[in-house]
Design a protein around this motif. Structure first.
Motif, PDB file in Angstrom:
ATOM      1  N   TYR A  64      55.702 -31.834  -8.873  1.00 38.50           N
ATOM      2  CA  TYR A  64      56.040 -33.178  -8.397  1.00 38.50           C
ATOM      3  C   TYR A  64      57.558 -33.353  -8.293  1.00 38.50           C
ATOM      4  O   TYR A  64      58.079 -33.827  -7.283  1.00 38.50           O
ATOM      5  N   GLU A  65      58.251 -32.906  -9.334  1.00 36.31           N
ATOM      6  CA  GLU A  65      59.719 -33.045  -9.309  1.00 36.31           C
ATOM      7  C   GLU A  65      60.291 -32.277  -8.110  1.00 36.31           C
ATOM      8  O   GLU A  65      61.185 -32.763  -7.416  1.00 36.31           O
ATOM      9  N   MET A  66      59.743 -31.098  -7.842  1.00 39.39           N
ATOM     10  CA  MET A  66      60.258 -30.310  -6.712  1.00 39.39           C
ATOM     11  C   MET A  66      59.990 -30.978  -5.367  1.00 39.39           C
ATOM     12  O   MET A  66      60.737 -30.771  -4.417  1.00 39.39           O
ATOM     13  N   ARG A  67      58.931 -31.782  -5.282  1.00 39.91           N
ATOM     14  CA  ARG A  67      58.642 -32.462  -4.018  1.00 39.91           C
ATOM     15  C   ARG A  67      59.802 -33.345  -3.566  1.00 39.91           C
ATOM     16  O   ARG A  67      59.955 -33.614  -2.386  1.00 39.91           O
TER      17      ARG A  67
ATOM     18  N   PHE B 260      52.589 -28.244 -14.994  1.00 35.06           N
ATOM     19  CA  PHE B 260      52.451 -27.844 -13.580  1.00 35.06           C
ATOM     20  C   PHE B 260      52.683 -29.053 -12.688  1.00 35.06           C
ATOM     21  O   PHE B 260      53.429 -29.021 -11.723  1.00 35.06           O
ATOM     22  N   LYS B 261      51.987 -30.142 -13.031  1.00 34.53           N
ATOM     23  CA  LYS B 261      52.099 -31.358 -12.223  1.00 34.53           C
ATOM     24  C   LYS B 261      53.540 -31.876 -12.250  1.00 34.53           C
ATOM     25  O   LYS B 261      54.097 -32.237 -11.208  1.00 34.53           O
ATOM     26  N   LYS B 262      54.141 -31.882 -13.423  1.00 36.34           N
ATOM     27  CA  LYS B 262      55.503 -32.421 -13.533  1.00 36.34           C
ATOM     28  C   LYS B 262      56.486 -31.586 -12.707  1.00 36.34           C
ATOM     29  O   LYS B 262      57.311 -32.127 -11.973  1.00 36.34           O
TER      30      LYS B 262
ATOM     31  N   VAL C  85      52.645 -18.873  -4.964  1.00 37.11           N
ATOM     32  CA  VAL C  85      53.348 -19.372  -6.148  1.00 37.11           C
ATOM     33  C   VAL C  85      52.354 -19.322  -7.306  1.00 37.11           C
ATOM     34  O   VAL C  85      51.283 -19.919  -7.218  1.00 37.11           O
ATOM     35  N   THR C  86      52.676 -18.571  -8.350  1.00 39.75           N
ATOM     36  CA  THR C  86      51.794 -18.510  -9.511  1.00 39.75           C
ATOM     37  C   THR C  86      52.572 -19.024 -10.712  1.00 39.75           C
ATOM     38  O   THR C  86      53.669 -18.530 -11.002  1.00 39.75           O
ATOM     39  N   LEU C  87      52.037 -20.037 -11.350  1.00 41.09           N
ATOM     40  CA  LEU C  87      52.713 -20.649 -12.497  1.00 41.09           C
ATOM     41  C   LEU C  87      51.860 -20.449 -13.749  1.00 41.09           C
ATOM     42  O   LEU C  87      50.631 -20.508 -13.677  1.00 41.09           O
ATOM     43  N   PHE C  88      52.518 -20.224 -14.869  1.00 39.82           N
ATOM     44  CA  PHE C  88      51.839 -20.051 -16.157  1.00 39.82           C
ATOM     45  C   PHE C  88      52.402 -21.066 -17.148  1.00 39.82           C
ATOM     46  O   PHE C  88      53.623 -21.239 -17.204  1.00 39.82           O
TER      47      PHE C  88
END
Ligand code: 76R
Length: 247
Positions: free
Chosen positions: A213-216, A208-210, A198-201
């Motif tokens: 975390y929400e997906m958790r 990123f954290k938000k 998973v690569t996020l920009f």
């Protein structure tokens, strides 16, 4: 057997993490260092030309924390090209002062959980996602992940409808971050130790954290997500390279 999801596959991807051996780098004369930097910049210029010709893409980020000092992420149409570039880089002077920290081999993947009404390889939006020119955002986040295969929590034994339902919910959370986070999911079954990278920009690193975390709390991540090491970093622009490597 439950029905496998069809994947669309794009450019092959190498995430190459390196640590700089600063003690060894410091023993060079400044002329020798400058030569090594110039050679590295030439290498990057070559990558840039490929990107301008839309035959691939790359990104260079410094990594925060002790896991690595920088990440060079490269996308190319073939696995051979990735391998050639890796070897070419390894032969540079600069690479003599680099310690491999982690690497990840995968291919840009779109999983076709959403019904397609036409040949996806003819759809310009899909092509742009399979062969992406990486954004030049301030920050990057990378981690590998699996979908769990344990007892009653086995993703791969679930019927297609159930997986599709969960992926819809996943996509809905993701879409709330449109414009804030761009994600590139790369598949690595058969290529590397985890099932996806998973690569996020993002320009705002906190997003990123938000998002993660929400997906958790979302079923597919909460029940089936298993995660490897997380890497987070800051863009290393062409202009900033001499400063990063100056002693
Ligand atoms: O492609 C699409 O937009 C359709 C919806 C979608 C799919 C099929 C989607 C949307 N993703 C899909 C597939 Mn995703 N994604 C992750 C992670 O940390 C975690 O909990 C999970 C890591 C993030 C952060 C993320 C973000 N996604 C996948 C797959 C393949 C699953 C399979 O085949 O079984 C994985 C492993 C995965 C993981 N996802 C989105 C996002 C975001 C931000 C979106 C919205 C994209 C957009 O609409 O622009």
């Amino acid at each position: 057997m439950s029905e496998p999801v069809k994947t669309l596959d794009g450019w092959y991807t190498l995430h190459d993490f390196r640590t700089v051996d600063w003690a060894a780098w410091k023993t060079l004369s400044s002329d020798e260092r400058n030569e090594a930097i110039a050679e590295f910049q030439n290498f990057l210029n070559k990558l840039k030309q490929t990107e301008e010709a839309k035959q691939g893409s790359h990104a260079l980020y410094t990594i925060v924390g002790q896991k690595a000092d920088f990440l060079l992420m490269i996308l190319r149409p073939t696995m051979e090209e990735l391998n050639e570039l890796e070897t070419e880089f390894n032969k540079t002077k600069f690479a003599e002062f680099l310690i491999p920290s982690y690497s990840y081999v995968s291919v840009v993947e779109l999983s076709n959980y959403l019904p397609a009404d036409q040949d996806p390889y003819q759809n310009p939006e899909i092509l742009a996602r399979l062969y992406p020119i990486l954004p030049k955002t301030k920050h990057i986040c990378f981690y590998p992940m699996n979908k769990r295969r344990q007892g009653n929590d086995n993703w791969y034994m679930l019927p297609m409808e159930e997986r599709s339902r969960m992926m819809r919910s996943h996509g809905m959370i993701g879409r709330q971050y449109a414009g804030k986070v761009k994600q590139i999911v790369t598949g690595s079954v058969g290529f590397d130790d985890w099932e996806w990278g998973v690569t996020l920009f993002a320009d705002d690193v906190l997003q990123f954290k938000k998002l993660v975390y929400e997906m958790r709390f979302d079923e597919v991540s909460a029940r089936y997500g298993e995660f490897g090491s997380f890497f987070v970093g800051n863009i290393l622009t062409e202009e900033a390279i001499p400063k990063f490597l100056s002693i």
